[in-house]
Design a protein around this motif. Structure first.
Motif, mmCIF file in Angstrom:
data_model
loop_
_atom_site.group_PDB
_atom_site.id
_atom_site.type_symbol
_atom_site.label_atom_id
_atom_site.label_comp_id
_atom_site.label_asym_id
_atom_site.label_seq_id
_atom_site.Cartn_x
_atom_site.Cartn_y
_atom_site.Cartn_z
ATOM 1 N N GLY A 132 0.822 -1.208 0.000
ATOM 2 C CA GLY A 132 0.000 0.000 0.000
ATOM 3 C C GLY A 132 0.852 1.253 0.000
ATOM 4 N N ASP A 133 0.179 2.380 -0.117
ATOM 5 C CA ASP A 133 0.827 3.681 -0.163
ATOM 6 C C ASP A 133 1.250 4.081 1.250
ATOM 7 O OD1 ASP A 133 1.573 6.271 -0.377
ATOM 8 O OD2 ASP A 133 -0.275 6.985 -1.319
ATOM 9 N N LEU A 134 2.539 4.224 1.459
ATOM 10 C CA LEU A 134 3.000 4.481 2.828
ATOM 11 C C LEU A 134 2.506 5.813 3.377
ATOM 12 C CD1 LEU A 134 5.758 6.546 2.823
ATOM 13 C CD2 LEU A 134 6.698 4.518 1.742
ATOM 14 N N GLN A 135 2.180 6.739 2.481
ATOM 15 C CA GLN A 135 1.662 8.028 2.961
ATOM 16 C C GLN A 135 0.290 7.885 3.605
ATOM 17 O OE1 GLN A 135 2.423 11.704 1.028
ATOM 18 N NE2 GLN A 135 3.397 10.635 -0.690
ATOM 19 N N LYS A 136 -0.394 6.816 3.271
ATOM 20 C CA LYS A 136 -1.678 6.565 3.926
ATOM 21 C C LYS A 136 -1.503 5.563 5.064
ATOM 22 C CE LYS A 136 -4.376 7.548 -0.179
ATOM 23 N NZ LYS A 136 -4.468 6.927 -1.502
ATOM 24 N N VAL A 137 -0.649 4.568 4.848
ATOM 25 C CA VAL A 137 -0.482 3.507 5.849
ATOM 26 C C VAL A 137 0.157 4.053 7.134
ATOM 27 C CG1 VAL A 137 0.606 1.279 6.350
ATOM 28 C CG2 VAL A 137 -0.313 1.727 4.071
ATOM 29 N N GLU B 175 7.068 -17.175 9.799
ATOM 30 C CA GLU B 175 6.112 -17.144 8.708
ATOM 31 C C GLU B 175 6.121 -15.780 8.033
ATOM 32 O OE1 GLU B 175 2.284 -17.953 10.374
ATOM 33 O OE2 GLU B 175 2.837 -17.042 12.268
ATOM 34 N N HIS B 176 5.546 -15.763 6.871
ATOM 35 C CA HIS B 176 5.521 -14.521 6.113
ATOM 36 C C HIS B 176 4.088 -14.243 5.705
ATOM 37 C CE1 HIS B 176 9.837 -14.558 6.092
ATOM 38 N NE2 HIS B 176 9.671 -15.863 6.020
ATOM 39 N N ILE B 177 3.561 -13.198 6.288
ATOM 40 C CA ILE B 177 2.154 -12.916 6.061
ATOM 41 C C ILE B 177 2.030 -11.617 5.282
ATOM 42 C CG2 ILE B 177 -0.074 -12.508 7.184
ATOM 43 C CD1 ILE B 177 1.156 -13.903 9.694
ATOM 44 N N ILE B 178 1.382 -11.686 4.152
ATOM 45 C CA ILE B 178 1.047 -10.446 3.446
ATOM 46 C C ILE B 178 -0.368 -10.084 3.898
ATOM 47 C CG2 ILE B 178 0.656 -9.366 1.204
ATOM 48 C CD1 ILE B 178 3.567 -10.014 1.539
ATOM 49 N N LEU B 179 -0.470 -8.947 4.545
ATOM 50 C CA LEU B 179 -1.766 -8.544 5.088
ATOM 51 C C LEU B 179 -2.649 -8.030 3.952
ATOM 52 C CD1 LEU B 179 -0.227 -6.728 8.135
ATOM 53 C CD2 LEU B 179 -1.234 -9.008 8.117
ATOM 54 N N THR B 180 -3.939 -8.199 4.120
ATOM 55 C CA THR B 180 -4.852 -7.757 3.065
ATOM 56 C C THR B 180 -5.983 -6.924 3.673
ATOM 57 O OG1 THR B 180 -6.022 -9.846 3.331
ATOM 58 C CG2 THR B 180 -4.464 -9.720 1.510
ATOM 59 N N GLY B 181 -6.760 -6.325 2.810
ATOM 60 C CA GLY B 181 -7.908 -5.532 3.251
ATOM 61 C C GLY B 181 -7.683 -4.049 3.035
ATOM 62 N N THR B 182 -8.513 -3.241 3.640
ATOM 63 C CA THR B 182 -8.330 -1.797 3.535
ATOM 64 C C THR B 182 -7.136 -1.415 4.388
ATOM 65 O OG1 THR B 182 -9.654 -1.333 5.484
ATOM 66 C CG2 THR B 182 -10.845 -1.450 3.380
ATOM 67 N N ILE B 183 -6.685 -0.192 4.195
ATOM 68 C CA ILE B 183 -5.527 0.253 4.970
ATOM 69 C C ILE B 183 -5.803 0.118 6.458
ATOM 70 C CG2 ILE B 183 -4.243 2.343 5.604
ATOM 71 C CD1 ILE B 183 -4.089 2.953 2.610
ATOM 72 N N GLU B 184 -6.993 0.498 6.854
ATOM 73 C CA GLU B 184 -7.346 0.430 8.274
ATOM 74 C C GLU B 184 -7.289 -1.010 8.785
ATOM 75 O OE1 GLU B 184 -11.158 1.990 10.651
ATOM 76 O OE2 GLU B 184 -10.421 3.301 9.046
ATOM 77 N N GLU B 185 -7.827 -1.918 7.972
ATOM 78 C CA GLU B 185 -7.819 -3.331 8.372
ATOM 79 C C GLU B 185 -6.399 -3.895 8.448
ATOM 80 O OE1 GLU B 185 -12.162 -4.429 6.364
ATOM 81 O OE2 GLU B 185 -10.302 -4.876 5.303
ATOM 82 N N MET B 186 -5.601 -3.526 7.454
ATOM 83 C CA MET B 186 -4.225 -4.040 7.432
ATOM 84 C C MET B 186 -3.460 -3.550 8.660
ATOM 85 S SD MET B 186 -2.939 -4.078 3.455
ATOM 86 C CE MET B 186 -3.251 -2.379 3.011
ATOM 87 N N VAL B 187 -3.621 -2.271 8.969
ATOM 88 C CA VAL B 187 -2.900 -1.707 10.107
ATOM 89 C C VAL B 187 -3.399 -2.345 11.413
ATOM 90 C CG1 VAL B 187 -2.565 0.409 11.448
ATOM 91 C CG2 VAL B 187 -2.305 0.458 8.963
ATOM 92 N N GLN B 188 -4.706 -2.516 11.513
ATOM 93 C CA GLN B 188 -5.310 -3.169 12.676
ATOM 94 C C GLN B 188 -4.703 -4.575 12.862
ATOM 95 O OE1 GLN B 188 -7.708 -2.094 14.810
ATOM 96 N NE2 GLN B 188 -7.880 -4.069 15.891
#
Lengths: 401, 268
Positions: free
Chosen positions: A379-384, B243-256
């Motif tokens: 994703g775009d780090l400016q948002k993440v 393990e290697h996890i690529i997170l998915t979803g919206t930015i909010e979900e990924m960060v969560q």
């Protein structure tokens, strides 16, 4: 010395061809054949499933060394402005483990001038013995005096293992000492273990820029010397121990060294210590601009972390050279490493692959760093990053309540 | 004055890649280059020659194809080139390498005129092995002083004055006598590119001198694999941990999701 393939044993599986770095082995009619490019590195010998490749070493005419005369593990201290380098305490931690495995003493060797009052404190890090060579001139580093003094001590006490920090200073005197006492020296080790039966030190180090690891041993001679990068091993928790302190005064003076220190120019000391940091946030080309780099700093602030940069970020002047992580920068091993906008060139990976948890934020799903990372966000780090900062702040406040 | 420059042919390290599917090396198209620090060493030698006059000998140990780096050194302007090549040198560790290099230097030093000075210049390390050990070991073998990690170099009469950098906070200015071995950092200069006529000379006018174990009168027990105290016991490609996890979803979900994972790992 020669290398040969047993044609009857070879199954033609090709493992040797795959592992060879030098194109030193080829398949001819389904049988492995050693080529002129062979460098005798031995990788194929180790990988061959049927032990069809052997390297034969000629029995050296030189008399065989009596290895049993050599006992004990030594750590050589480095200091700067009356402060012992952190790597020394890390080496004491590892040294304790090796000495316990071998059932021998661990000694700390200090060549210095003003450490009388600190010896008690140093004795809490795992050593059984401190050998303190005191001479006023040794407050500074003199290459030839270090080599002379250490060589004499080694010949007298015969340690079996000597560990030295792989700092520029360690890399200056260690090879010269090794040559003088005719000892094997392995540079930049990242792993050290003991083969109990042979008492050999198995020294693992990255080679070819870190893509490949080599384990090295010194089976026929002692001492076994190794330099170790700072930040690889952990110091022991301080504890009271019974330590024998041997303080020996040397009356060296300026004339004893062939070189003269004309002057010492102090430069501004930056308050950054990437090698010791628990959390590091690093930015690369993908950050986009010096302005955007502030995001990296903000994330670092809220995690109480250090800021790092890739080579590109340093070259573009987004961050200063002292912050560079990678082959030409620092080697780091924090608990958490967050790589932002870093694609993951080998030169960078070499410097951070020892991190416990790696998080990568990159907008390119094909970026190699995502394959290395434990957690990857495409994703775009400016948002993440702003979202991440928000979240972390929330967790922190919840914890406080 | 004679100047010896030790150079090494290395693979362009950044090109060595691992095939993620088979976990083996991808070797195709790895170019061989002159170790970058060694070019700084050559440049320093050339600048000393231009200022004070000197004869420069470049020395390399390696397989026959290491000739390429010596041609490049000749093209940059060094006077003579020596390639130490012999099957018997294969498998050498830094101790055996420094011994072999020292034999070549001692051989050439027999030509030294009375009161003629000499220095040896090395790069601070090679980018493939990265040990930086050969320089100091060579200095020990030649029984001359060494100064490593040099960023500035000057000759004043009978003295050599250098700036050595061990740490970012401090520059140490050191004075010593001839002969001396120094190893240089990339900060010391910007290596020149060979000129067109330099390249032509390197291939047409200048020659490369080949030296094998016999011509160097090398002690067999001190060269190659037999002369090496350290032995490679095992070479392996490191496995990636965990393990290697690529997170998915919206930015909010990924960060969560990331924060929850980091909490579980006891990082947050």
């Amino acid at each position: 010395m020669s290398i040969r393939v047993d044609r009857d044993l070879c199954t033609g599986c090709g493992s040797c061809v795959e592992i060879c770095l030098y194109n030193g082995v080829a398949m001819i009619n389904d049988i492995a054949q050693i080529t002129d490019d062979c460098n005798l590195c031995g990788a194929c010998v180790d990988v061959c499933p049927v032990e069809a490749i052997v390297i034969e070493r000629e029995e050296l005419k030189a008399e065989k060394m009596d290895l049993t005369q050599y006992r004990g593990v030594w750590i050589i201290a480095e200091h700067f402005k009356n402060k012992i380098h952190n790597v020394v305490f890390q080496l004491l931690g590892k040294g304790r483990e090796l000495a316990d495995a071998l059932k021998v003493n661990l000694s700390l060797v200090i060549l210095g001038a003003n450490f009388d009052d600190n010896l008690k404190e140093f004795s809490q890090y795992g050593a059984d013995e401190i050998i303190y060579i005191k001479s006023s001139i040794l407050k500074d580093y003199y290459s030839d005096l270090y080599v002379k003094t250490l060589t004499e001590l080694i010949i007298e006490h015969k340690p079996e293992i000597i560990l030295i920090g792989a700092t520029p200073m360690g890399r200056d005197f260690a090879p010269r000492v090794a040559k003088r006492v005719n000892a094997g020296l392995t540079a930049d080790c990242t792993g050290l273990t003991i083969d109990i039966e042979s008492r050999n030190l198995l020294q693992t180090r990255p080679t070819f820029g870190g893509n490949i690891m080599a384990t090295i041993k010194t089976p026929t001679s002692r001492p076994q010397m190794a330099t170790v990068r700072p930040g690889i091993f952990k110091p022991l928790k301080k504890s009271k121990r019974k330590v024998i302190i041997k303080k020996i005064d040397y009356d060296y003076n300026q004339k004893d060294s062939v070189s003269k220190i004309v002057k010492i120019i102090n430069r501004e000391k930056k308050k950054i210590n990437l090698e010791e940091a628990e959390i590091i946030i690093t930015g690369g080309r993908g950050v986009g601009s010096k302005e955007n780099f502030k995001l990296i700093e903000q994330l670092a602030d809220c995690l109480n972390a250090e800021v790092g940069g890739s080579r590109v970020a340093v070259e573009l002047n987004w961050i200063e050279q002292d912050h560079q992580v990678g082959q030409t920068g620092k080697t780091v091993s924090p608990k958490l490493y967050i790589a932002c906008g870093i694609s993951g060139a080998i030169q960078h990976i070499v410097g951070m692959q020892g991190s416990e948890i790696i998080v990568a934020i990159n907008k390119d799903p094909k970026a190699p760093i995502l394959k290395l990372a434990h957690y990857g966000i495409v994703g775009d780090l400016q948002k993440v990053i702003p979202e991440l900062i928000k979240k972390i702040k929330k967790i922190r406040t919840e914890k406080e309540i | 004055m004679k100047i010896f420059v030790c150079i090494k042919q290395v693979p362009g390290v950044s090109e060595v890649k691992i095939d993620p599917k088979t976990n083996t090396l991808v070797r195709e198209g790895i170019p061989s280059i002159t170790n970058p620090y060694d070019k700084n060493a050559i440049e320093l030698a050339l600048s000393i020659k231009e200022e004070l006059g000197a004869e420069i000998a470049a020395i390399s140990m390696g397989p026959p194809q290491a000739e390429e780096v010596l041609r490049e050194a000749l093209a940059m302007g060094v006077d003579r080139a020596f390639l130490l090549t012999d099957k018997a040198f294969a498998g050498a560790d830094t101790l055996a390498t420094s011994y072999t290099l020292s034999l070549a230097i001692k051989k050439i030093l027999k030509e030294l005129k009375k009161d003629e000075k000499y220095i040896v210049i090395c790069g601070s390390q090679a980018i493939d092995g990265d040990t930086g050990q050969v320089g100091p070991e060579l200095a020990e073998e030649l029984d001359i002083p060494q100064i490593t990690y040099v960023q500035k170099f000057q000759i004043k009469g009978d003295k050599v004055i250098v700036e050595r950098i061990f740490r970012t906070e401090e520059v140490v200015v050191i004075e010593t006598n001839f002969p001396v071995l120094i190893s240089v950092l990339s900060e010391i200069n910007i290596p020149r590119n060979p000129t067109m006529s330099g390249i032509v000379d390197a291939y047409q006018k200048k020659e490369i001198h080949y030296l094998d174990a016999e011509r160097l009168k090398a002690d067999k027990a001190k060269i190659g694999l037999d002369g090496s105290m350290t032995q490679v016991w095992k070479i392996f490609i490191p496995e990636r941990k965990g393990e290697h996890i690529i997170l998915t979803g919206t930015i909010e979900e990924m960060v969560q999701n990331l924060c929850e994972n980091l909490k579980e790992d006891k990082i947050l």
